[in-house]
Scaffold this motif. Sequence first.
Motif, PDB file in Angstrom:
ATOM      1  N   ASP A 159      -5.666   2.587  -3.838  1.00  0.00           N
ATOM      2  CA  ASP A 159      -5.079   3.825  -3.289  1.00  0.00           C
ATOM      3  C   ASP A 159      -5.196   4.966  -4.290  1.00  0.00           C
ATOM      4  O   ASP A 159      -5.554   6.086  -3.941  1.00  0.00           O
ATOM      5  CB  ASP A 159      -3.588   3.627  -2.963  1.00  0.00           C
ATOM      6  CG  ASP A 159      -3.355   2.887  -1.652  1.00  0.00           C
ATOM      7  OD1 ASP A 159      -4.280   2.851  -0.815  1.00  0.00           O
ATOM      8  OD2 ASP A 159      -2.247   2.353  -1.461  1.00  0.00           O
ATOM      9  N   GLU A 175      -4.267  -3.369  -4.533  1.00  0.00           N
ATOM     10  CA  GLU A 175      -4.221  -2.401  -3.420  1.00  0.00           C
ATOM     11  C   GLU A 175      -3.765  -1.027  -3.919  1.00  0.00           C
ATOM     12  O   GLU A 175      -4.285   0.009  -3.503  1.00  0.00           O
ATOM     13  CB  GLU A 175      -3.240  -2.868  -2.338  1.00  0.00           C
ATOM     14  CG  GLU A 175      -3.681  -4.117  -1.584  1.00  0.00           C
ATOM     15  CD  GLU A 175      -4.826  -3.848  -0.622  1.00  0.00           C
ATOM     16  OE1 GLU A 175      -4.991  -2.702  -0.198  1.00  0.00           O
ATOM     17  OE2 GLU A 175      -5.563  -4.808  -0.308  1.00  0.00           O
ATOM     18  N   MET A 176      -2.780  -1.041  -4.817  1.00  0.00           N
ATOM     19  CA  MET A 176      -2.269   0.233  -5.334  1.00  0.00           C
ATOM     20  C   MET A 176      -3.338   0.935  -6.165  1.00  0.00           C
ATOM     21  O   MET A 176      -3.508   2.154  -6.061  1.00  0.00           O
ATOM     22  CB  MET A 176      -1.004  -0.023  -6.166  1.00  0.00           C
ATOM     23  CG  MET A 176      -0.296   1.213  -6.617  1.00  0.00           C
ATOM     24  SD  MET A 176       0.175   2.306  -5.257  1.00  0.00           S
ATOM     25  CE  MET A 176       1.484   1.377  -4.500  1.00  0.00           C
ATOM     26  N   LYS A 190       8.263   1.997   2.543  1.00  0.00           N
ATOM     27  CA  LYS A 190       7.662   0.746   2.997  1.00  0.00           C
ATOM     28  C   LYS A 190       8.749  -0.216   3.489  1.00  0.00           C
ATOM     29  O   LYS A 190       8.652  -0.792   4.560  1.00  0.00           O
ATOM     30  CB  LYS A 190       6.890   0.165   1.806  1.00  0.00           C
ATOM     31  CG  LYS A 190       6.456  -1.218   1.948  1.00  0.00           C
ATOM     32  CD  LYS A 190       5.026  -1.378   1.506  1.00  0.00           C
ATOM     33  CE  LYS A 190       4.181  -1.842   2.641  1.00  0.00           C
ATOM     34  NZ  LYS A 190       3.286  -0.917   3.194  1.00  0.00           N
ATOM     35  N   ARG A 224     -11.927   4.800  -1.118  1.00  0.00           N
ATOM     36  CA  ARG A 224     -11.192   3.540  -1.243  1.00  0.00           C
ATOM     37  C   ARG A 224     -12.013   2.380  -0.695  1.00  0.00           C
ATOM     38  O   ARG A 224     -12.128   1.320  -1.334  1.00  0.00           O
ATOM     39  CB  ARG A 224      -9.872   3.670  -0.468  1.00  0.00           C
ATOM     40  CG  ARG A 224      -8.944   2.500  -0.659  1.00  0.00           C
ATOM     41  CD  ARG A 224      -7.758   2.613   0.278  1.00  0.00           C
ATOM     42  NE  ARG A 224      -6.636   1.828  -0.185  1.00  0.00           N
ATOM     43  CZ  ARG A 224      -6.552   0.524  -0.088  1.00  0.00           C
ATOM     44  NH1 ARG A 224      -7.538  -0.173   0.451  1.00  0.00           N
ATOM     45  NH2 ARG A 224      -5.483  -0.116  -0.533  1.00  0.00           N
ATOM     46  N   SER A 248     -13.356  -0.932  -2.700  1.00  0.00           N
ATOM     47  CA  SER A 248     -12.771  -2.242  -2.377  1.00  0.00           C
ATOM     48  C   SER A 248     -13.825  -3.337  -2.358  1.00  0.00           C
ATOM     49  O   SER A 248     -13.505  -4.515  -2.395  1.00  0.00           O
ATOM     50  CB  SER A 248     -12.010  -2.181  -1.051  1.00  0.00           C
ATOM     51  OG  SER A 248     -12.934  -2.018  -0.007  1.00  0.00           O
ATOM     52  N   ALA A 294      -4.055   3.774   3.617  1.00  0.00           N
ATOM     53  CA  ALA A 294      -5.242   2.954   3.863  1.00  0.00           C
ATOM     54  C   ALA A 294      -5.458   2.557   5.333  1.00  0.00           C
ATOM     55  O   ALA A 294      -6.398   1.844   5.643  1.00  0.00           O
ATOM     56  CB  ALA A 294      -5.169   1.686   3.004  1.00  0.00           C
ATOM     57  N   GLU A 341       0.658   4.210   6.159  1.00  0.00           N
ATOM     58  CA  GLU A 341      -0.076   3.897   4.934  1.00  0.00           C
ATOM     59  C   GLU A 341      -1.324   4.761   4.821  1.00  0.00           C
ATOM     60  O   GLU A 341      -1.990   5.039   5.822  1.00  0.00           O
ATOM     61  CB  GLU A 341      -0.516   2.432   4.935  1.00  0.00           C
ATOM     62  CG  GLU A 341       0.647   1.470   4.834  1.00  0.00           C
ATOM     63  CD  GLU A 341       0.194   0.033   5.032  1.00  0.00           C
ATOM     64  OE1 GLU A 341      -0.997  -0.219   5.290  1.00  0.00           O
ATOM     65  OE2 GLU A 341       1.072  -0.851   4.936  1.00  0.00           O
ATOM     66  N   ASN A 399      -0.942  -6.758  -4.562  1.00  0.00           N
ATOM     67  CA  ASN A 399      -0.370  -5.420  -4.409  1.00  0.00           C
ATOM     68  C   ASN A 399      -0.809  -4.467  -5.514  1.00  0.00           C
ATOM     69  O   ASN A 399      -0.990  -3.274  -5.287  1.00  0.00           O
ATOM     70  CB  ASN A 399       1.163  -5.486  -4.372  1.00  0.00           C
ATOM     71  CG  ASN A 399       1.665  -6.002  -3.044  1.00  0.00           C
ATOM     72  OD1 ASN A 399       0.932  -6.032  -2.062  1.00  0.00           O
ATOM     73  ND2 ASN A 399       2.912  -6.433  -3.005  1.00  0.00           N
ATOM     74  N   ARG A 408       0.842  -1.201   0.000  1.00  0.00           N
ATOM     75  CA  ARG A 408       0.000   0.000   0.000  1.00  0.00           C
ATOM     76  C   ARG A 408       0.870   1.241   0.000  1.00  0.00           C
ATOM     77  O   ARG A 408       1.962   1.237   0.555  1.00  0.00           O
ATOM     78  CB  ARG A 408      -0.873  -0.022   1.245  1.00  0.00           C
ATOM     79  CG  ARG A 408      -1.852  -1.175   1.190  1.00  0.00           C
ATOM     80  CD  ARG A 408      -2.531  -1.319   2.524  1.00  0.00           C
ATOM     81  NE  ARG A 408      -3.757  -2.088   2.397  1.00  0.00           N
ATOM     82  CZ  ARG A 408      -4.635  -2.225   3.384  1.00  0.00           C
ATOM     83  NH1 ARG A 408      -4.408  -1.641   4.553  1.00  0.00           N
ATOM     84  NH2 ARG A 408      -5.719  -2.931   3.203  1.00  0.00           N
ATOM     85  N   SER A 409       0.374   2.322  -0.595  1.00  0.00           N
ATOM     86  CA  SER A 409       1.209   3.517  -0.613  1.00  0.00           C
ATOM     87  C   SER A 409       1.047   4.286   0.692  1.00  0.00           C
ATOM     88  O   SER A 409       0.103   4.085   1.455  1.00  0.00           O
ATOM     89  CB  SER A 409       0.931   4.374  -1.838  1.00  0.00           C
ATOM     90  OG  SER A 409      -0.428   4.555  -1.980  1.00  0.00           O
TER      91      SER A 409
END
Length: 323
Positions: free
Chosen positions: A64, A60-61, A194, A284, A288, A203, A201, A57, A13-14
């Motif tokens: 974000d 998730e990105m 990270k 977000r 999701s 998130a 993060e 990933n 996650r960013s």
Amino acid sequence: MKRVFSGVRPTGRSHIGNYLGALQNWVKLQNEYQCIYCIVDIHALTTLEDTSGLQRNIHEMALDLLGVGIDPAKSILFVQSHVPEVMQLHTLLSMVTPLGWLLRVPTFKEKARLQPQNVNYGLVGYPVLMTSDIVLYKAEVVPVGEDQLPHLELAREIARRFNILFGDTFPEPAAKLTEFPLVVGLDGKEKMSKQLGNDIEIALSEEETTARVMTAVTDPARRYRTDTGHPEICNVYHLLEYFSPVKPDEIAAQCRLAQIGCVDCKKLLAQRINATLRPARERRAALSTDPQRVKDILADGARRAAVIARETLQEVKQKMGLI
Ligand code: AMP
Ligand code: TRP
């Protein structure tokens, strides 16, 4: 309209370093430029030995990016490997890139130090692939954090060299920094990242954010609540500056007089981060629940990117004498 291109590696996650250093700009630029944003999965492979989490990933990105406000109606959002033309351009540009230029890049030396057991060929070519990303779309503006400046310098040199050898083809891309081009991590020492585990993060929940902020290192000279502080060297204060709509001068003055403690300051920072990120987090969370929608957005982005990519690649092949 001028084109913007930028990329982010799907390494999980960013974090707020990505947000303040780059993503904030990505969102703003959507109104002034044709923007192309890319989740660079091939770049991620240069540092991954275990790739089992890659699809997760990437998802998730994408959440974000869509959460912070990348709007697929305005911009192209896609996954790097979904437009494989970039790998062909990478091979072709590697023929005009002297090896010496690549071995001098500071991020290469740094990564070779961090992963001595995996100094792979792809790692050396990382900036050539990044250049290919940018010039494949003839982008002129590249919003990134300060850590990417050496890569951008090289991208300009490669573009220039190609233009000299084969005729004017690529614009020389320029970096566009935010007001906060380098965000320091919670350890107060290294850049937020990270890998170093010193990040917050985007998130996280509000409670998790508060708990993370509480672990931050403040002014090291301030050991007791009654010690006077030095906000100018305190990373928590700097983060507070980033997240406050107006410069928190009052807090700085109180800190210097020991009228406010580090715990209070951290609580305030957590509140500010949570308030700033609340809309992004809500968007977000809503997205999701609909993974198919995210897949569709990325597929549509790849289709639109491929149209531009094919045209440039054709031109490059012609100029290099391949067709
Ligand atoms: P990465 O996650 O390394 O692919 O970075 C994505 C974008 O965020 C790039 O434009 C980076 O320059 C930027 N970025 C990453 N870490 C930081 C940081 N600590 N401070 C500012 N910008 C950052
Ligand atoms: N190297 C960038 C980073 O680590 C990611 C990246 C790949 C990129 N290709 C790009 C950034 C093209 C800007 C333009 O953050």
